[in-house]
Design a protein around this motif. Structure first.
Motif, PDB file in Angstrom:
ATOM      1  N   GLY A 195     -12.387  28.299 119.440  1.00 22.48           N
ATOM      2  CA  GLY A 195     -12.690  29.605 118.884  1.00 22.48           C
ATOM      3  C   GLY A 195     -11.506  30.545 118.858  1.00 22.48           C
ATOM      4  O   GLY A 195     -11.667  31.749 118.665  1.00 22.48           O
ATOM      5  N   GLY A 196     -10.280  30.024 119.030  1.00 17.98           N
ATOM      6  CA  GLY A 196      -9.091  30.869 119.021  1.00 17.98           C
ATOM      7  C   GLY A 196      -8.766  31.399 117.638  1.00 17.98           C
ATOM      8  O   GLY A 196      -9.157  30.823 116.614  1.00 17.98           O
ATOM      9  N   GLY A 197      -8.046  32.523 117.591  1.00 18.37           N
ATOM     10  CA  GLY A 197      -7.608  33.099 116.318  1.00 18.37           C
ATOM     11  C   GLY A 197      -6.256  32.552 115.896  1.00 18.37           C
ATOM     12  O   GLY A 197      -5.409  32.237 116.731  1.00 18.37           O
ATOM     13  N   GLY A 198      -6.040  32.437 114.586  1.00 15.14           N
ATOM     14  CA  GLY A 198      -4.764  31.971 114.059  1.00 15.14           C
ATOM     15  C   GLY A 198      -3.709  33.067 114.105  1.00 15.14           C
ATOM     16  O   GLY A 198      -4.018  34.264 114.098  1.00 15.14           O
ATOM     17  N   SER A 199      -2.447  32.654 114.156  1.00 21.51           N
ATOM     18  CA  SER A 199      -1.365  33.641 114.234  1.00 21.51           C
ATOM     19  C   SER A 199      -1.010  34.168 112.849  1.00 21.51           C
ATOM     20  O   SER A 199      -1.346  33.591 111.819  1.00 21.51           O
ATOM     21  N   ALA A 200      -0.295  35.276 112.857  1.00 17.83           N
ATOM     22  CA  ALA A 200       0.233  35.843 111.621  1.00 17.83           C
ATOM     23  C   ALA A 200       1.339  34.960 111.056  1.00 17.83           C
ATOM     24  O   ALA A 200       1.902  34.117 111.745  1.00 17.83           O
ATOM     25  N   GLY A 201       1.650  35.174 109.792  1.00 19.61           N
ATOM     26  CA  GLY A 201       2.840  34.607 109.178  1.00 19.61           C
ATOM     27  C   GLY A 201       3.857  35.709 108.954  1.00 19.61           C
ATOM     28  O   GLY A 201       3.499  36.873 108.780  1.00 19.61           O
ATOM     29  N   ALA A 202       5.132  35.361 108.976  1.00 20.86           N
ATOM     30  CA  ALA A 202       6.179  36.351 108.763  1.00 20.86           C
ATOM     31  C   ALA A 202       6.373  36.610 107.272  1.00 20.86           C
ATOM     32  O   ALA A 202       5.802  35.927 106.425  1.00 20.86           O
ATOM     33  N   ASN A 203       7.219  37.595 106.966  1.00 22.82           N
ATOM     34  CA  ASN A 203       7.313  38.070 105.594  1.00 22.82           C
ATOM     35  C   ASN A 203       8.757  38.207 105.123  1.00 22.82           C
ATOM     36  O   ASN A 203       9.172  39.272 104.690  1.00 22.82           O
ATOM     37  N   PRO A 204       9.563  37.155 105.198  1.00 25.87           N
ATOM     38  CA  PRO A 204      10.940  37.283 104.723  1.00 25.87           C
ATOM     39  C   PRO A 204      10.966  37.433 103.208  1.00 25.87           C
ATOM     40  O   PRO A 204      10.346  36.661 102.487  1.00 25.87           O
ATOM     41  N   THR A 205      11.665  38.445 102.737  1.00 18.19           N
ATOM     42  CA  THR A 205      11.825  38.739 101.304  1.00 18.19           C
ATOM     43  C   THR A 205      10.485  38.842 100.588  1.00 18.19           C
ATOM     44  O   THR A 205      10.394  38.631  99.379  1.00 18.19           O
ATOM     45  N   HIS A 206       9.417  39.167 101.319  1.00 19.05           N
ATOM     46  CA  HIS A 206       8.089  39.385 100.743  1.00 19.05           C
ATOM     47  C   HIS A 206       7.550  38.165 100.008  1.00 19.05           C
ATOM     48  O   HIS A 206       6.759  38.285  99.068  1.00 19.05           O
ATOM     49  N   GLU A 207       7.954  36.989 100.436  1.00 20.48           N
ATOM     50  CA  GLU A 207       7.381  35.771  99.871  1.00 20.48           C
ATOM     51  C   GLU A 207       6.135  35.386 100.654  1.00 20.48           C
ATOM     52  O   GLU A 207       5.942  35.800 101.790  1.00 20.48           O
ATOM     53  N   ASN A 208       5.283  34.567 100.029  1.00 24.91           N
ATOM     54  CA  ASN A 208       4.018  34.198 100.662  1.00 24.91           C
ATOM     55  C   ASN A 208       4.175  32.934 101.490  1.00 24.91           C
ATOM     56  O   ASN A 208       4.365  31.842 100.955  1.00 24.91           O
ATOM     57  N   TYR A 209       4.074  33.082 102.794  1.00 27.35           N
ATOM     58  CA  TYR A 209       4.063  31.954 103.724  1.00 27.35           C
ATOM     59  C   TYR A 209       2.681  31.890 104.367  1.00 27.35           C
ATOM     60  O   TYR A 209       2.060  32.927 104.626  1.00 27.35           O
ATOM     61  N   PRO A 210       2.180  30.698 104.656  1.00 25.42           N
ATOM     62  CA  PRO A 210       0.823  30.609 105.208  1.00 25.42           C
ATOM     63  C   PRO A 210       0.758  31.105 106.643  1.00 25.42           C
ATOM     64  O   PRO A 210       1.678  30.894 107.438  1.00 25.42           O
ATOM     65  N   ALA A 211      -0.351  31.756 106.954  1.00 26.67           N
ATOM     66  CA  ALA A 211      -0.649  32.143 108.332  1.00 26.67           C
ATOM     67  C   ALA A 211      -1.487  31.045 108.979  1.00 26.67           C
ATOM     68  O   ALA A 211      -1.919  30.090 108.325  1.00 26.67           O
ATOM     69  N   GLY A 212      -1.729  31.176 110.287  1.00 26.19           N
ATOM     70  CA  GLY A 212      -2.457  30.145 111.013  1.00 26.19           C
ATOM     71  C   GLY A 212      -3.960  30.200 110.784  1.00 26.19           C
ATOM     72  O   GLY A 212      -4.552  31.273 110.640  1.00 26.19           O
ATOM     73  N   ALA A 213      -4.588  29.030 110.767  1.00 21.80           N
ATOM     74  CA  ALA A 213      -6.038  28.927 110.646  1.00 21.80           C
ATOM     75  C   ALA A 213      -6.696  29.205 111.997  1.00 21.80           C
ATOM     76  O   ALA A 213      -6.077  29.077 113.061  1.00 21.80           O
ATOM     77  N   GLY A 214      -7.955  29.575 111.953  1.00 21.46           N
ATOM     78  CA  GLY A 214      -8.718  29.783 113.174  1.00 21.46           C
ATOM     79  C   GLY A 214      -9.243  28.475 113.740  1.00 21.46           C
ATOM     80  O   GLY A 214      -9.393  27.482 113.033  1.00 21.46           O
ATOM     81  N   GLY A 215      -9.526  28.465 115.036  1.00 19.83           N
ATOM     82  CA  GLY A 215     -10.084  27.287 115.689  1.00 19.83           C
ATOM     83  C   GLY A 215     -11.597  27.233 115.543  1.00 19.83           C
ATOM     84  O   GLY A 215     -12.276  28.267 115.597  1.00 19.83           O
ATOM     85  N   THR A 216     -12.133  26.043 115.330  1.00 18.31           N
ATOM     86  CA  THR A 216     -13.581  25.881 115.259  1.00 18.31           C
ATOM     87  C   THR A 216     -14.216  26.255 116.597  1.00 18.31           C
ATOM     88  O   THR A 216     -13.575  26.234 117.647  1.00 18.31           O
ATOM     89  N   GLY A 217     -15.506  26.585 116.541  1.00 17.65           N
ATOM     90  CA  GLY A 217     -16.240  26.930 117.744  1.00 17.65           C
ATOM     91  C   GLY A 217     -16.736  25.703 118.495  1.00 17.65           C
ATOM     92  O   GLY A 217     -16.381  24.558 118.181  1.00 17.65           O
ATOM     93  N   ILE A 218     -17.577  25.938 119.481  1.00 12.31           N
ATOM     94  CA  ILE A 218     -18.115  24.860 120.315  1.00 12.31           C
ATOM     95  C   ILE A 218     -19.382  25.355 120.996  1.00 12.31           C
ATOM     96  O   ILE A 218     -19.564  26.573 121.178  1.00 12.31           O
TER      97      ILE A 218
END
Length: 269
Positions: free
Chosen positions: A239-262
């Motif tokens: 159930g953890g949260g995904g991390s942010a993605g950084a923003n070099p030169t305002h390009e789109n990089y993927p952020a982290g996905a969330g963890g499934t529950g239990i």
């Protein structure tokens, strides 16, 4: 699992399924919602519910496991509608629903502040003009995300809230850490979750140089580690949260996905 001198049986549901009970009895049940996905900030963890001394009659019961929020670009139009975690629930009478974690929103978008909808709240993504309000969370299940930093480079964002603590705020050159999860090892051991801890918030990330590491909350929260501008996903079935993605030169990089529950169900042998 042995707790003190008491021998317990634990049924673990890591995906949606059916619990078939032939002889009724008393159970304790842990429900963890799915974590949200990161974006410009760290995502909120899923909610954590521990219902004790639940009377369970013979029969069949549906166990629904909340999905983690799917990874998407950290910045851009798709982050107007963030990817939240899914709710975890059962149809066992007198059990609660663990709400999914709030997905983070991208640069310059306003997050929802609705209370008692998400397990824990997402961190606040930095704005190029002004900071945003702290996000919502469910009382008794989670905590708010952290605030953004000052409106100057490197625009650090907040960490997502965890089941045990609020997300850290961005400050100076450092983005916010994810809030700590809830330690359930005393009740269920260390086999499940991250060594028995569930629902840590995702780390934030700076949006300009200098880029720094940021730590996700204990309980599966996604870390942000320099070396790539993509975020890190939370651990599955925490159930953890995904991390942010950084923003070099305002390009789109993927952020982290969330963890499934239990769902963990225990009873005395």
């Amino acid at each position: 699992f042995t707790s003190g001198s008491t021998d317990l049986t634990i049924h673990a549901f890591t995906s949606t399924g059916v619990l078939t009970v032939t002889t009724g009895g008393i159970i304790d049940i842990l429900l963890v919602g799915g974590g949200g996905a990161g974006a410009a900030a760290g995502a909120g963890a899923g909610g954590v519910i521990f219902d004790r001394n639940v009377t369970l009659a013979a029969g069949s019961y549906t166990i629904t496991i909340g999905a983690g929020g799917a990874s998407h670009n950290a910045f851009g139009t798709n982050t107007v509608a963030p990817n939240h975690g899914g709710n975890t629930s059962t149809d066992i009478p007198l059990t609660s629903t663990a709400n999914g974690g709030q997905g983070a929103i991208g640069w310059d978008y306003q997050p929802s502040t609705t209370m008692n909808t998400w397990g824990s709240g997402a961190g606040v993504g930095q704005s190029s003009t002004s900071g945003f309000a702290v996000s919502g969370y469910t009382t008794g299940q989670g905590n708010p995300g952290g605030m953004d930093g000052s409106d100057v480079n490197p625009y650090p964002s907040g960490g997502g809230g965890g089941a045990g603590a609020a997300g850290g705020a961005g400050s100076g050159n450092q983005s916010g850490v994810g809030g700590a999860g809830r330690d359930m090892a005393l009740h269920f051991g260390t086999t499940y979750g991250e060594n028995g801890v569930f629902a840590g918030g995702g780390a934030g990330a700076n949006h300009a140089s200098p880029f720094n590491n940021a730590t996700g909350g204990s309980g599966g929260g996604g870390n942000y580690t320099i070396g790539t501008f993509s975020g890190r996903s939370a651990l599955v079935n925490t159930g953890g949260g995904g991390s942010a993605g950084a923003n070099p030169t305002h390009e789109n990089y993927p952020a982290g996905a969330g963890g499934t529950g239990i769902v963990l169900i225990r009873f005395i042998n």
